[in-house]
Design a protein around this motif. Structure first.
Motif, PDB file in Angstrom:
ATOM      1  N   ILE A   7      55.360  47.283   0.167  1.00 29.34           N
ATOM      2  CA  ILE A   7      54.156  46.927  -0.582  1.00 29.34           C
ATOM      3  C   ILE A   7      53.380  45.914   0.252  1.00 29.34           C
ATOM      4  N   ILE A   8      52.117  46.247   0.549  1.00 27.12           N
ATOM      5  CA  ILE A   8      51.295  45.485   1.491  1.00 27.12           C
ATOM      6  C   ILE A   8      50.038  44.980   0.790  1.00 27.12           C
ATOM      7  N   ARG A   9      49.672  43.758   1.102  1.00 25.59           N
ATOM      8  CA  ARG A   9      48.361  43.266   0.662  1.00 25.59           C
ATOM      9  C   ARG A   9      47.349  43.631   1.738  1.00 25.59           C
ATOM     10  N   HIS A  10      46.163  43.998   1.321  1.00 24.09           N
ATOM     11  CA  HIS A  10      45.074  44.389   2.215  1.00 24.09           C
ATOM     12  C   HIS A  10      44.747  43.292   3.231  1.00 24.09           C
ATOM     13  N   GLY A  11      43.921  43.648   4.211  1.00 22.77           N
ATOM     14  CA  GLY A  11      43.467  42.701   5.227  1.00 22.77           C
ATOM     15  C   GLY A  11      42.476  41.681   4.685  1.00 22.77           C
ATOM     16  N   ARG A  12      42.078  40.744   5.536  1.00 21.26           N
ATOM     17  CA  ARG A  12      41.180  39.643   5.160  1.00 21.26           C
ATOM     18  C   ARG A  12      39.768  40.168   4.924  1.00 21.26           C
ATOM     19  N   VAL A  13      39.217  39.812   3.771  1.00 23.10           N
ATOM     20  CA  VAL A  13      37.901  40.284   3.343  1.00 23.10           C
ATOM     21  C   VAL A  13      36.805  39.375   3.905  1.00 23.10           C
ATOM     22  N   ALA A  14      35.696  39.988   4.319  1.00 22.19           N
ATOM     23  CA  ALA A  14      34.562  39.270   4.901  1.00 22.19           C
ATOM     24  C   ALA A  14      33.645  38.745   3.799  1.00 22.19           C
ATOM     25  N   ILE A  15      34.021  37.611   3.241  1.00 23.67           N
ATOM     26  CA  ILE A  15      33.198  37.001   2.196  1.00 23.67           C
ATOM     27  C   ILE A  15      33.453  35.494   2.213  1.00 23.67           C
ATOM     28  N   THR A  16      32.414  34.727   2.004  1.00 27.68           N
ATOM     29  CA  THR A  16      32.534  33.276   1.999  1.00 27.68           C
ATOM     30  C   THR A  16      33.062  32.804   0.654  1.00 27.68           C
ATOM     31  N   SER A  17      33.999  31.869   0.703  1.00 24.68           N
ATOM     32  CA  SER A  17      34.608  31.395  -0.541  1.00 24.68           C
ATOM     33  C   SER A  17      34.610  29.874  -0.648  1.00 24.68           C
ATOM     34  N   ASP A  18      33.751  29.207   0.108  1.00 20.76           N
ATOM     35  CA  ASP A  18      33.692  27.747   0.077  1.00 20.76           C
ATOM     36  C   ASP A  18      32.743  27.268  -1.010  1.00 20.76           C
ATOM     37  N   GLY A  19      32.959  26.035  -1.435  1.00 24.29           N
ATOM     38  CA  GLY A  19      32.045  25.400  -2.377  1.00 24.29           C
ATOM     39  C   GLY A  19      32.529  25.458  -3.810  1.00 24.29           C
ATOM     40  N   LEU A  20      31.650  25.041  -4.690  1.00 25.14           N
ATOM     41  CA  LEU A  20      31.937  25.023  -6.124  1.00 25.14           C
ATOM     42  C   LEU A  20      31.181  26.157  -6.799  1.00 25.14           C
ATOM     43  N   PHE A  21      31.814  26.755  -7.794  1.00 24.25           N
ATOM     44  CA  PHE A  21      31.273  27.942  -8.448  1.00 24.25           C
ATOM     45  C   PHE A  21      31.186  27.719  -9.953  1.00 24.25           C
ATOM     46  N   SER A  22      30.086  28.161 -10.540  1.00 25.26           N
ATOM     47  CA  SER A  22      29.984  28.220 -12.005  1.00 25.26           C
ATOM     48  C   SER A  22      30.733  29.471 -12.456  1.00 25.26           C
ATOM     49  N   ARG A  23      30.873  29.654 -13.750  1.00 25.34           N
ATOM     50  CA  ARG A  23      31.513  30.864 -14.271  1.00 25.34           C
ATOM     51  C   ARG A  23      30.771  32.101 -13.787  1.00 25.34           C
ATOM     52  N   GLU A  24      29.443  32.075 -13.860  1.00 19.60           N
ATOM     53  CA  GLU A  24      28.633  33.218 -13.435  1.00 19.60           C
ATOM     54  C   GLU A  24      28.780  33.466 -11.936  1.00 19.60           C
ATOM     55  N   ASP A  25      28.835  32.376 -11.158  1.00 21.59           N
ATOM     56  CA  ASP A  25      29.051  32.506  -9.712  1.00 21.59           C
ATOM     57  C   ASP A  25      30.398  33.166  -9.438  1.00 21.59           C
ATOM     58  N   PHE A  26      31.422  32.760 -10.193  1.00 21.98           N
ATOM     59  CA  PHE A  26      32.758  33.327 -10.015  1.00 21.98           C
ATOM     60  C   PHE A  26      32.753  34.822 -10.321  1.00 21.98           C
ATOM     61  N   LEU A  27      32.158  35.211 -11.435  1.00 16.83           N
ATOM     62  CA  LEU A  27      32.123  36.628 -11.804  1.00 16.83           C
ATOM     63  C   LEU A  27      31.367  37.454 -10.757  1.00 16.83           C
ATOM     64  N   ARG A  28      30.287  36.900 -10.223  1.00 15.80           N
ATOM     65  CA  ARG A  28      29.526  37.571  -9.165  1.00 15.80           C
ATOM     66  C   ARG A  28      30.372  37.657  -7.893  1.00 15.80           C
ATOM     67  N   TYR A  29      31.114  36.588  -7.584  1.00 11.03           N
ATOM     68  CA  TYR A  29      31.986  36.579  -6.410  1.00 11.03           C
ATOM     69  C   TYR A  29      33.029  37.701  -6.514  1.00 11.03           C
ATOM     70  N   VAL A  30      33.627  37.865  -7.678  1.00 12.83           N
ATOM     71  CA  VAL A  30      34.645  38.911  -7.867  1.00 12.83           C
ATOM     72  C   VAL A  30      34.028  40.286  -7.609  1.00 12.83           C
ATOM     73  N   GLU A  31      32.834  40.520  -8.111  1.00 10.93           N
ATOM     74  CA  GLU A  31      32.146  41.796  -7.854  1.00 10.93           C
ATOM     75  C   GLU A  31      31.869  41.981  -6.363  1.00 10.93           C
ATOM     76  N   ASP A  32      31.381  40.927  -5.734  1.00  4.42           N
ATOM     77  CA  ASP A  32      31.081  40.997  -4.297  1.00  4.42           C
ATOM     78  C   ASP A  32      32.355  41.214  -3.481  1.00  4.42           C
ATOM     79  N   TYR A  33      33.429  40.552  -3.873  1.00  3.20           N
ATOM     80  CA  TYR A  33      34.713  40.676  -3.186  1.00  3.20           C
ATOM     81  C   TYR A  33      35.210  42.121  -3.265  1.00  3.20           C
TER      82      TYR A  33
END
Length: 185
Positions: A7-33
């Protein structure tokens, strides 16, 4: 004879994850991820390549990061993509009025799931179904799955409950980490 599941976890995803996130930012991040490609320099470790040399059945989640990872690992081999192995969604994201790091949002989301007995049962049942699919394939030969960090742990728990043992663990839950499970037939 010993059956094997990797069982393998996928490779590193090209997305920035630094900073502070609101709830809406988090939900958008999950979609983008979920839609993001892998980093161009994301390469699996040689130890993983060695583990996969004997795999007869190759399975992967349908999400883009798992698909791209499977193409890197398996090149032109026949890969079966199955939504059964997709990452577990973030069902319960609390409505908090402040900003937090991503890791805090992920933790709150998973804690909320753990506090919901019905959701816990549903996730465990889905993990059991995924584990049973892997076990069936492993009886025909070594089997490999490219999946996701959180749901891979759920599947691993179901394999162990079914009598399988983790014979090798490489990495924790970082990209390209993997676990090898074995069972005597």
């Amino acid at each position: 004879m010993t059956s094997t599941i990797v069982i393998i976890r996928h490779g590193r995803v090209a997305i920035t994850s630094d900073g502070l996130f609101s709830r809406e930012d988090f939900l958008r991040y999950v979609e983008d991820y979920d839609a993001a490609p892998l980093c161009s320099d994301s390469r699996p470790p040689e130890e993983l390549i060695e583990q996969l040399r004997l795999a007869r059945t190759l399975l992967a989640s349908e999400l883009p990061r798992a698909r791209e990872s499977s193409r890197i690992l398996f090149l032109d081999q026949d890969i079966r993509y199955d939504a059964t192995f997709n990452e577990e969604p973030h069902h319960l994201v609390p409505r908090l009025p402040f900003r937090m790091p991503l890791v805090a949002w992920f933790a709150w989301s998973r804690v909320g799931e753990a506090m919901s007995p019905s959701l816990q049962r549903a996730v465990a049942a889905r993990g059991s179904i995924a584990a049973k699919l892997l076990i069936v394939e492993a009886h025909h030969g070594p089997t490999a799955l490219i999946g996701h960090g959180w749901f891979n742990r759920v599947i691993a728990r179901s394999l162990i409950e079914s009598g399988w043992r983790c014979s090798l663990r490489h990495g924790g839950s970082e990209p390209w980490s993997f676990r090898v499970f074995s069972s005597r037939e």
